[in-house]
Design an enzyme around this catalytic site. Structure first.
Site, short mmCIF file in Angstrom:
data_model
loop_
_atom_site.label_atom_id
_atom_site.label_comp_id
_atom_site.label_asym_id
_atom_site.label_seq_id
_atom_site.Cartn_x
_atom_site.Cartn_y
_atom_site.Cartn_z
N ASP A 14 0.82 -1.22 0.00
CA ASP A 14 0.00 0.00 0.00
C ASP A 14 0.85 1.27 0.00
O ASP A 14 0.45 2.29 0.53
CB ASP A 14 -0.96 0.03 1.21
CG ASP A 14 -1.76 -1.25 1.35
OD1 ASP A 14 -2.41 -1.63 0.37
OD2 ASP A 14 -1.71 -1.87 2.43
N HIS A 42 -4.01 -1.70 -6.86
CA HIS A 42 -3.22 -0.55 -7.30
C HIS A 42 -4.16 0.56 -7.78
O HIS A 42 -4.90 0.38 -8.74
CB HIS A 42 -2.25 -0.97 -8.41
CG HIS A 42 -1.18 -1.90 -7.90
ND1 HIS A 42 -0.25 -2.49 -8.72
CD2 HIS A 42 -0.90 -2.34 -6.65
CE1 HIS A 42 0.55 -3.25 -7.99
NE2 HIS A 42 0.17 -3.17 -6.74
#
Length: 429
Positions: A14, A42
């Site tokens: 992340d 993503h």
């Protein structure tokens, strides 16, 4: 000659890889996924419009960029086809540019059922997987019993292997976990449908990559998750089931390490983690809440709230060593805007006050982070495009981090959009 650039996360995932891959694909002929599966999330923001990708490489939103899924990726056909459909509804010609290695292991319904049954059985001791079948699919691969994308081309042989797999996994699902059995006929019918849809997308990705390399094209390798989730180098057992570090590029794509020219480590200006596992700098106060709120720290794949904490230079130095990092991209600097002071973890001490460098999850137990306090800044860094536009204390923070981790910060992200970026040294230059 072209350059081969790797983009990977240096923390627990992340870190903002999707935006940076999208930004850098302006220079790339192809973007390659080489590990993980649809457990990745993503997020790209282009002209204010958000797109979340799970399996398809982040270059898909750049016209003319080839998107390749290498042999190291585990592919869930249902998830892949849903993602293709969503993008096509936005007018993105995915099928023209997406190609998949026939050697990719398949994730099927029994993998998902097993993953979820295991987490349920672990109760409070759960690892925190996404429950999407990633781990069980990699297990089948390593045990040499797994089905691969290319097996869909020979349906009689596929049917025999599938029957064996369904029987094998139902033994555990029903006999041990007391969960419902997976239906063979239903699974087979689904796979026959997948075969027709995936057949036009199959390609020897390794051969294609070497053709592009020999033609002098720029190639980008897009990592998923983060280095501290690596099956070998992460905080085991609170890790993913693939090699998220740079070594996974070679095994997951067929492009050897000698051909990798630059490795960009994506690093948040603070630290986050999803799910269980050690996190020495985790914050449980109003500062942690500030980071979560300002950083919109909720998983793009699961929606789970991320745990937030101060920047940890110790884990970064480890990630830099393990990956042979060429340069760092520092993301979400803007989330620190408004903090009076900022802490940086520069070491750990055990209960006896000894300096410790942990190597697995158990060795983190009882450790206390050693912090260095630096001044924060009240001015906004959002959208800054040059280093000079940043507040003096923000520049000082970046310089101090560089000194502590021993690697150059080549790119600074100051917002979610691709144009909210300061590029000091371009990986493809």
């Amino acid at each position: 000659m072209g350059k081969n650039v790797v983009v990977l996360g240096t923390q627990w995932g992340d870190e903002g890889k999707g935006k940076i891959v999208d930004l850098l694909t302006e220079h790339a002929a192809a973007v390659v996924r080489y590990q993980g599966g649809h457990n990745a999330g993503h997020t790209l923001v282009i002209d204010g419009e958000k797109t979340v990708l799970h399996l398809i490489p982040s270059g898909v939103l750049r016209e003319g960029v080839q998107c390749l899924i290498g042999n190291g990726v585990v592919v869930a056909p249902d998830a892949l086809l849903r993602e293709i459909t969503k993008l096509e509804e936005k007018g993105v010609p995915v099928r023209e540019r997406l190609r998949i290695s026939p050697s990719c292991p398949l994730i099927l319904s029994f993998h998902v059922a097993l993953d979820q049954a295991r987490e349920k059985a672990r109760g409070e001791l759960k690892i925190g997987t996404t429950g999407r079948g990633i781990g069980p699919a990699y297990e089948d691969k390593v045990a040499r019993r797994g089905l691969r994308v290319g097996d869909l081309l020979n349906m009689p042989r596929f049917e025999d292997k599938l029957r064996e797999l369904v029987d094998y996994h139902n033994f555990m699902l029903v006999g041990y976990y007391k969960e419902p059995a997976i239906e063979f006929e239903k699974t087979l019918a689904e796979c026959k449908e997948y075969a027709e849809l995936l057949k036009p997308l199959m390609l020897d990705v390794t051969a294609e990559l070497h053709d592009l390399r020999r033609a002098g094209k720029d190639i980008m390798f897009e990592g998923a998750q983060g280095s501290l989730l690596d099956i070998d180098h992460g905080t085991y057992p609170y890790v993913t089931s693939s090699n998220t570090t740079a070594g996974g590029v070679a095994t997951g794509s067929g492009v050897g390490p000698m051909f990798l020219d630059y490795i960009l480590g994506i690093t948040k200006a603070y630290t986050t983690r999803v799910g269980s596992g050690p996190f020495p700098t985790e914050l449980f106060d109003e500062v942690g809440a500030h980071l979560a709120k300002q950083g919109h720290e909720f998983g793009a794949t699961t929606g789970r709230a991320r745990r937030c904490g101060w920047f940890d230079a110790v884990i970064l130095r480890r990630a830099i060593d393990v990956n042979s990092i060429s340069g760092i991209c520092f993301t979400k600097l803007d989330v620190l805007d408004g903090l009076e002071t900022i802490n940086i973890c520069v070491g750990y001490k055990d209960a006896d006050g000894n300096d410790v460098a942990p190597t697995d999850a158990d060795s983190y137990v009882g450790l206390q982070p050693v912090y260095e306090e630096v001044p924060g800044w009240t001015e906004s860094t959002v959208g800054a495009k040059t280093l000079e536009e940043l507040p003096a204390n923000a520049r000082a923070y970046i310089k101090r981090v560089e000194a502590l981790i021993g690697a150059p910060i080549d790119i600074i992200s100051t917002g979610p959009d691709r144009n909210e970026t300061i590029v000091l040294r371009h990986p493809f230059a």
